[in-house]
Scaffold this active site. Structure first.
Site, PDB file in Angstrom:
ATOM      1  N   HIS A   1       0.687  -1.238   0.023  1.00  8.86           N
ATOM      2  CA  HIS A   1      -0.167   0.118   0.008  1.00  8.86           C
ATOM      3  C   HIS A   1       0.970   1.121   0.037  1.00  8.86           C
ATOM      4  O   HIS A   1       1.288   1.731   1.047  1.00  8.86           O
ATOM      5  CB  HIS A   1      -0.959   0.124   1.293  1.00  8.86           C
ATOM      6  CG  HIS A   1      -2.206  -1.044   1.310  1.00  8.86           C
ATOM      7  ND1 HIS A   1      -1.778  -2.338   1.631  1.00  8.86           N
ATOM      8  CD2 HIS A   1      -3.412  -0.985   0.705  1.00  8.86           C
ATOM      9  CE1 HIS A   1      -2.922  -3.213   1.382  1.00  8.86           C
ATOM     10  NE2 HIS A   1      -3.845  -2.348   0.967  1.00  8.86           N
TER      11      HIS A   1
ATOM     12  N   PRO B   1      -8.050  -4.760  11.099  1.00  6.53           N
ATOM     13  CA  PRO B   1      -9.517  -4.240  11.157  1.00  6.53           C
ATOM     14  C   PRO B   1      -9.622  -2.686  11.220  1.00  6.53           C
ATOM     15  O   PRO B   1      -9.130  -2.247  12.195  1.00  6.53           O
ATOM     16  CB  PRO B   1     -10.180  -5.012  12.016  1.00  6.53           C
ATOM     17  CG  PRO B   1      -9.149  -6.180  12.185  1.00  6.53           C
ATOM     18  CD  PRO B   1      -7.971  -5.590  12.216  1.00  6.53           C
ATOM     19  N   LEU B   2      -9.940  -1.855  10.161  1.00  7.69           N
ATOM     20  CA  LEU B   2     -10.060  -0.481  10.363  1.00  7.69           C
ATOM     21  C   LEU B   2     -11.053  -0.051  11.507  1.00  7.69           C
ATOM     22  O   LEU B   2     -11.903  -0.679  11.697  1.00  7.69           O
ATOM     23  CB  LEU B   2     -10.596   0.235   9.036  1.00  7.69           C
ATOM     24  CG  LEU B   2      -9.473   0.021   7.971  1.00  7.69           C
ATOM     25  CD1 LEU B   2     -10.135   0.144   6.559  1.00  7.69           C
ATOM     26  CD2 LEU B   2      -8.166   0.689   8.066  1.00  7.69           C
TER      27      LEU B   2
ATOM     28  N   ILE C   1      -9.845   9.250  -0.354  1.00  6.79           N
ATOM     29  CA  ILE C   1      -9.924   7.997  -1.295  1.00  6.79           C
ATOM     30  C   ILE C   1     -10.022   6.756  -0.433  1.00  6.79           C
ATOM     31  O   ILE C   1      -9.376   6.802   0.786  1.00  6.79           O
ATOM     32  CB  ILE C   1      -8.455   7.973  -1.796  1.00  6.79           C
ATOM     33  CG1 ILE C   1      -8.501   9.035  -2.856  1.00  6.79           C
ATOM     34  CG2 ILE C   1      -8.605   6.520  -2.646  1.00  6.79           C
ATOM     35  CD1 ILE C   1      -9.698   9.124  -4.108  1.00  6.79           C
TER      36      ILE C   1
ATOM     37  N   HIS D   1      -3.983   3.510  -4.105  1.00  3.98           N
ATOM     38  CA  HIS D   1      -4.221   2.911  -2.670  1.00  3.98           C
ATOM     39  C   HIS D   1      -3.479   1.612  -2.451  1.00  3.98           C
ATOM     40  O   HIS D   1      -2.581   1.711  -1.431  1.00  3.98           O
ATOM     41  CB  HIS D   1      -5.825   2.629  -2.257  1.00  3.98           C
ATOM     42  CG  HIS D   1      -5.943   2.116  -1.339  1.00  3.98           C
ATOM     43  ND1 HIS D   1      -5.872   2.392   0.119  1.00  3.98           N
ATOM     44  CD2 HIS D   1      -6.415   0.777  -0.773  1.00  3.98           C
ATOM     45  CE1 HIS D   1      -6.322   1.693   1.160  1.00  3.98           C
ATOM     46  NE2 HIS D   1      -6.474   0.393   0.393  1.00  3.98           N
TER      47      HIS D   1
ATOM     48  N   SER E   1     -26.945  -5.792  36.269  1.00  4.84           N
ATOM     49  CA  SER E   1     -27.244  -7.090  35.995  1.00  4.84           C
ATOM     50  C   SER E   1     -26.125  -7.998  36.238  1.00  4.84           C
ATOM     51  O   SER E   1     -26.080  -9.275  36.263  1.00  4.84           O
ATOM     52  CB  SER E   1     -27.540  -7.105  34.554  1.00  4.84           C
ATOM     53  OG  SER E   1     -29.139  -6.639  34.328  1.00  4.84           O
TER      54      SER E   1
ATOM     55  N   GLU F   1     -20.489  -2.044  23.238  1.00  5.69           N
ATOM     56  CA  GLU F   1     -19.816  -3.205  23.155  1.00  5.69           C
ATOM     57  C   GLU F   1     -18.550  -3.391  22.436  1.00  5.69           C
ATOM     58  O   GLU F   1     -17.228  -3.855  23.088  1.00  5.69           O
ATOM     59  CB  GLU F   1     -20.615  -4.551  23.175  1.00  5.69           C
ATOM     60  CG  GLU F   1     -21.735  -4.595  24.050  1.00  5.69           C
ATOM     61  CD  GLU F   1     -22.855  -3.775  23.613  1.00  5.69           C
ATOM     62  OE1 GLU F   1     -23.781  -3.751  24.661  1.00  5.69           O
ATOM     63  OE2 GLU F   1     -22.893  -3.266  22.578  1.00  5.69           O
TER      64      GLU F   1
ATOM     65  N   HIS G   1     -26.205 -13.798  31.328  1.00  3.55           N
ATOM     66  CA  HIS G   1     -27.434 -14.107  30.709  1.00  3.55           C
ATOM     67  C   HIS G   1     -26.954 -15.141  29.482  1.00  3.55           C
ATOM     68  O   HIS G   1     -27.051 -14.943  28.351  1.00  3.55           O
ATOM     69  CB  HIS G   1     -27.993 -13.043  30.112  1.00  3.55           C
ATOM     70  CG  HIS G   1     -28.653 -12.085  31.173  1.00  3.55           C
ATOM     71  ND1 HIS G   1     -27.871 -11.677  32.296  1.00  3.55           N
ATOM     72  CD2 HIS G   1     -29.928 -11.454  31.440  1.00  3.55           C
ATOM     73  CE1 HIS G   1     -28.656 -10.999  32.881  1.00  3.55           C
ATOM     74  NE2 HIS G   1     -29.997 -11.018  32.521  1.00  3.55           N
TER      75      HIS G   1
ATOM     76  N   ARG H   1     -27.847 -16.125  34.239  1.00  5.45           N
ATOM     77  CA  ARG H   1     -28.828 -15.146  34.884  1.00  5.45           C
ATOM     78  C   ARG H   1     -29.848 -15.835  35.941  1.00  5.45           C
ATOM     79  O   ARG H   1     -29.913 -15.418  36.893  1.00  5.45           O
ATOM     80  CB  ARG H   1     -30.067 -14.556  33.773  1.00  5.45           C
ATOM     81  CG  ARG H   1     -30.950 -13.592  34.458  1.00  5.45           C
ATOM     82  CD  ARG H   1     -32.108 -13.300  33.627  1.00  5.45           C
ATOM     83  NE  ARG H   1     -33.265 -12.492  33.922  1.00  5.45           N
ATOM     84  CZ  ARG H   1     -34.343 -12.160  33.273  1.00  5.45           C
ATOM     85  NH1 ARG H   1     -34.386 -12.843  32.179  1.00  5.45           N
ATOM     86  NH2 ARG H   1     -35.077 -11.411  33.731  1.00  5.45           N
TER      87      ARG H   1
END
Length: 731
Positions: A63, A154-155, A226, A300, A423, A460, A512, A571
């Site tokens: 790249h 991972p972006l 880009i 790119h 919880s 999360e 849970h 739970r």
């Protein structure tokens, strides 16, 4: 309507500011390049861009585009702004740099080489995209290598990690710094591209950083407009600056990011001086600058070809016939970085020495944190078996009984929840929330940066990914503990996978965890999710059956210093088995729960369904006359680590049937048949849901007895290649 309902902003909300232009900053800044240094910078930029083109062309991949466009940003950071020491890449108080747009890794590798990181030789740089197994230049940055703080791929993960790194600095500084002795005060710099800003996890992290006013965090946006498919306006029309301002960030714009090193340095200096919020520097660059595809998506992710690389060199005044050229003048330009880094280290050492004399007890604890040691004897803090309740107890409550004493005493632990405090039972007496000290919430839950209880909000993905930054700040210094419903750890999975890949210790409290969750319905009942986490390398997925096994799960998690752990909890109330359950057994992954000499069948019980296994055993013994062993099997990964002799002794020679209200994937390795789930769950009260899907001791016993009889008649060979699903209840 009550007055409080009319209040739309929490007290202490910061006013929105307009953008700052780099022109104004340069007028104020004392930083200025002389004529000779400008010529040196120009040579460095030209050399750097040609080197990137050569490195990608060598093996026809990589790249090059963004790395070439970002060259001036790199000069500003590594030459003029960041405080670090190439001679000691792990220097504790160093500024952290995160490359969130990790595909541009050559950008980072090349600057590590130029600034004198000993491992990053030219020979290593030339190994990029090669078949060399000893290469330290992987296709995305990896934490194992000097100068790389976190693994980014991972972006969006990198910017979330950077928020965690900045949080760690704020927390450690608030905990240990004293007047005249600032022992933790580093900055975190994060490089991002257009794609990072489009990932949802980035916005989650950006919101939290602004809310917490992490003024030690600087994000540099390589704004070249880009992505792989084309220009960003194919799919994006937002006002990025307005978004960042709305999230309580400073915004600074740099118009000429390809060449204006002075402007970038001035922006970075202003960011370091921010007192009340993180800073977003919007730097306009040209992808593939100097190439014929500059400003195009073609720049790119592909090498340019030999002819175009030659043209790039001609355009930059370099010899097209020479390759991988870095002249002595370029190396000389960065020659002062190493001694400057050593001086920074020495100054920090003097501060810490003075601190030791003034605050000896605090210094002793601080040194434990620097070494990655727990601040107390954690084993002595885990409750004894005799202290646990004998009445049915939800294992989420058991987790609170175990974790809260640990968190109250261990300064390393930072515990948080994705908006589920009532919880998950993770609040301990006297806890302090991690918050900006000036924030005053409507609900009255406030705190400061010394706090170790984190309200992540309903985020999360960011919770897991930011926790990676907390854990990566320095091995063992901070142990993040997250908590949410198990189903929502599907949202967190990319971050947890990155923790496993990097060997980062974390504990994830997943409550849970079964159809026993009940009325919340199939949306909250994680039938297939355990298969994902059991298959994930370097991760412990532990499903305890009672309080004693929950203590074992935490013991195993605390011992697993180079991997994350998920503790999977109920739970609903679960029967307690003080006569059988064993924390030491959990540490071995599986163990004999109830022995039976000459057994006809071994039932493998897992977590919340152990009660059904014990019931089924009693029915089989009483009504059918079978001899039944029971094995508790909370963690496959820990069991895999045991000796073959131990594994054979636990599993035994008899027919084996696993009972678990999940998809059966993975149990084929240990059992001959399973009593499991093939469908999603159902919205019913927990007990009714189990009955609806056939989880009842007598029903299970009948199915197991039938299989035992069939095996007696036809031999166990009938199960070879035919892992039997014994649960015929279908809806």
């Amino acid at each position: 309507m009550s007055p409080s309902a009319l209040q739309t902003e929490p007290q202490g909300q910061l006013p929105i500011r307009s953008d700052t232009t780099v022109k104004k900053l340069k007028e104020k800044s004392r930083f200025q390049l002389g004529k000779d240094e400008k010529e040196q910078v120009d040579l460095v930029l030209r050399t750097f861009r040609c080197l990137i083109a050569d490195l990608c062309e060598q093996f026809k991949g990589g790249h090059p585009g963004s790395a070439m466009g970002m060259a001036a940003i790199g000069v500003a950071l590594w030459k003029y702004v960041m405080r670090y020491s190439p001679s000691n890449p792990s220097f504790f108080n160093r500024d952290r740099f995160v490359l969130s747009n990790g595909h541009t890794c050559l950008f980072q590798y090349a600057f590590l080489h130029l600034t004198g990181y000993s491992a990053m030789t030219m020979d290593q740089l030339k190994s990029y995209h090669s078949a060399r197994t000893d290469s330290i230049c992987p296709g995305h940055p990896e934490i194992e290598h000097d100068g790389i703080e976190v693994t980014t791929g991972p972006l969006g993960q990198g910017i979330a990690n950077a928020v965690g790194l900045a949080m760690a600095t704020k927390h450690l500084g608030a905990t240990y710094n004293q007047p005249g002795y600032s022992v933790v005060d580093n900055m975190t710099y994060c490089m991002i591209g257009d794609a990072c800003l489009q990932e949802g996890v980035a916005l989650e992290a950006i919101q939290l950083a602004g809310h917490w006013r992490l003024n030690n965090l600087v994000v540099l946006y390589d704004n070249n407009q880009i992505t792989c498919d084309g220009s960003v306006d194919l799919c994006n029309s937002e006002d990025v600056n307005a978004k960042m301002r709305a999230c309580q960030w400073n915004v600074i714009e740099v118009d000429d990011g390809c060449y204006d090193v002075e402007g970038i340095v001035s922006a970075l200096q202003a960011a370091r001086e921010s007192r009340d919020r993180p800073t977003f520097i919007n730097i306009r660059t040209v992808i593939g600058v100097g190439s014929k595809v500059a400003g195009d998506a073609k720049a790119h992710g592909a090498a340019y070809g030999a002819d175009e690389v030659a043209n790039i060199k001609r355009g930059f005044g370099m010899n097209p016939e020479e390759h991988f050229v870095v002249g002595e003048e370029v190396y000389d330009f960065f020659r002062d970085v190493k001694p400057r880094g050593r001086a920074i280290e020495e100054e920090w050492g003097r501060v810490v020495a003075g601190y030791a004399g003034e605050f000896p007890e605090l210094h002793a604890e601080f040194q434990k944190r620097v070494r990655g040691e727990m601040t107390d004897d954690w084993r002595s803090l885990i409750p004894a078996k005799e202290s646990f309740p004998t009445a049915p107890t939800a294992s989420r409550k058991s987790a609170g009984l175990v974790c809260n004493p640990l968190a109250s005493q261990l300064k390393n632990m930072m515990v948080g929840t994705a908006d589920l405090s009532p919880s998950v039972n993770m609040i301990w007496k006297g806890k302090v929330d991690f918050q900006h000290p000036e924030l005053k919430t409507q609900c009255g839950i406030n705190g400061n940066y010394t706090g170790r209880y984190i309200h992540w909000g309903i985020r999360e993905h960011a919770m897991a990914s930011i926790s990676n930054g907390l854990a990566a700040f320095n091995k063992g210094t901070i142990l993040p503990v997250t908590s949410s419903f198990f189903m929502f750890y599907l949202y967190a999975a990319p971050g947890i996978r990155m923790a496993a890949l990097q060997g980062l210790q974390q504990i994830h409290i997943a409550t849970h965890d079964s159809i026993g969750t009940g009325e919340d319905g199939p949306t909250h009942q994680p039938i297939a999710l355990p298969a994902l986490y059991r298959a994930m390398p370097n991760l412990l997925y532990i499903r305890p059956c009672d309080s004693e096994e929950t203590a074992g799960a935490f013991t195993a998690a605390l011992e697993a210093t180079s991997s994350p752990t998920i503790v999977s909890l109920s739970r609903q109330n679960l029967p307690q088995f003080p006569a059988y359950s064993s924390r030491d057994g959990v540490r071995r992954g599986a163990y004999v729960f109830v022995e039976e000499v000459g057994a006809d069948v071994t039932l493998l019980g897992v977590g919340s369904e152990m009660g059904f296994v014990v019931q089924a055993r009693e029915v089989l013994r009483r009504e059918v006359g079978l001899r039944v062993r029971v094995v508790s099997f909370p963690c496959q990964r820990l069991f895999e680590a045991q000796s073959p002799e131990y594994r054979r002794a636990v599993l035994g020679d008899a027919l084996r049937v696993v009972v678990e209200a999940y998809a059966v994937n993975g149990w084929e390795r240990y059992a001959d048949a399973g009593y499991s789930m093939k469908s999603f769950g159902h919205s019913l009260p927990g007990k009714a849901a189990y009955e609806y899907f056939g989880f009842d001791g007598e029903v299970i016993a009948r199915r197991v007895a039938g299989l035992v009889e069939e095996v007696r008649e036809k031999g166990v060979a009938i199960l070879r290649g035919d892992f039997r699903d014994l649960n015929v209840v279908k809806h």
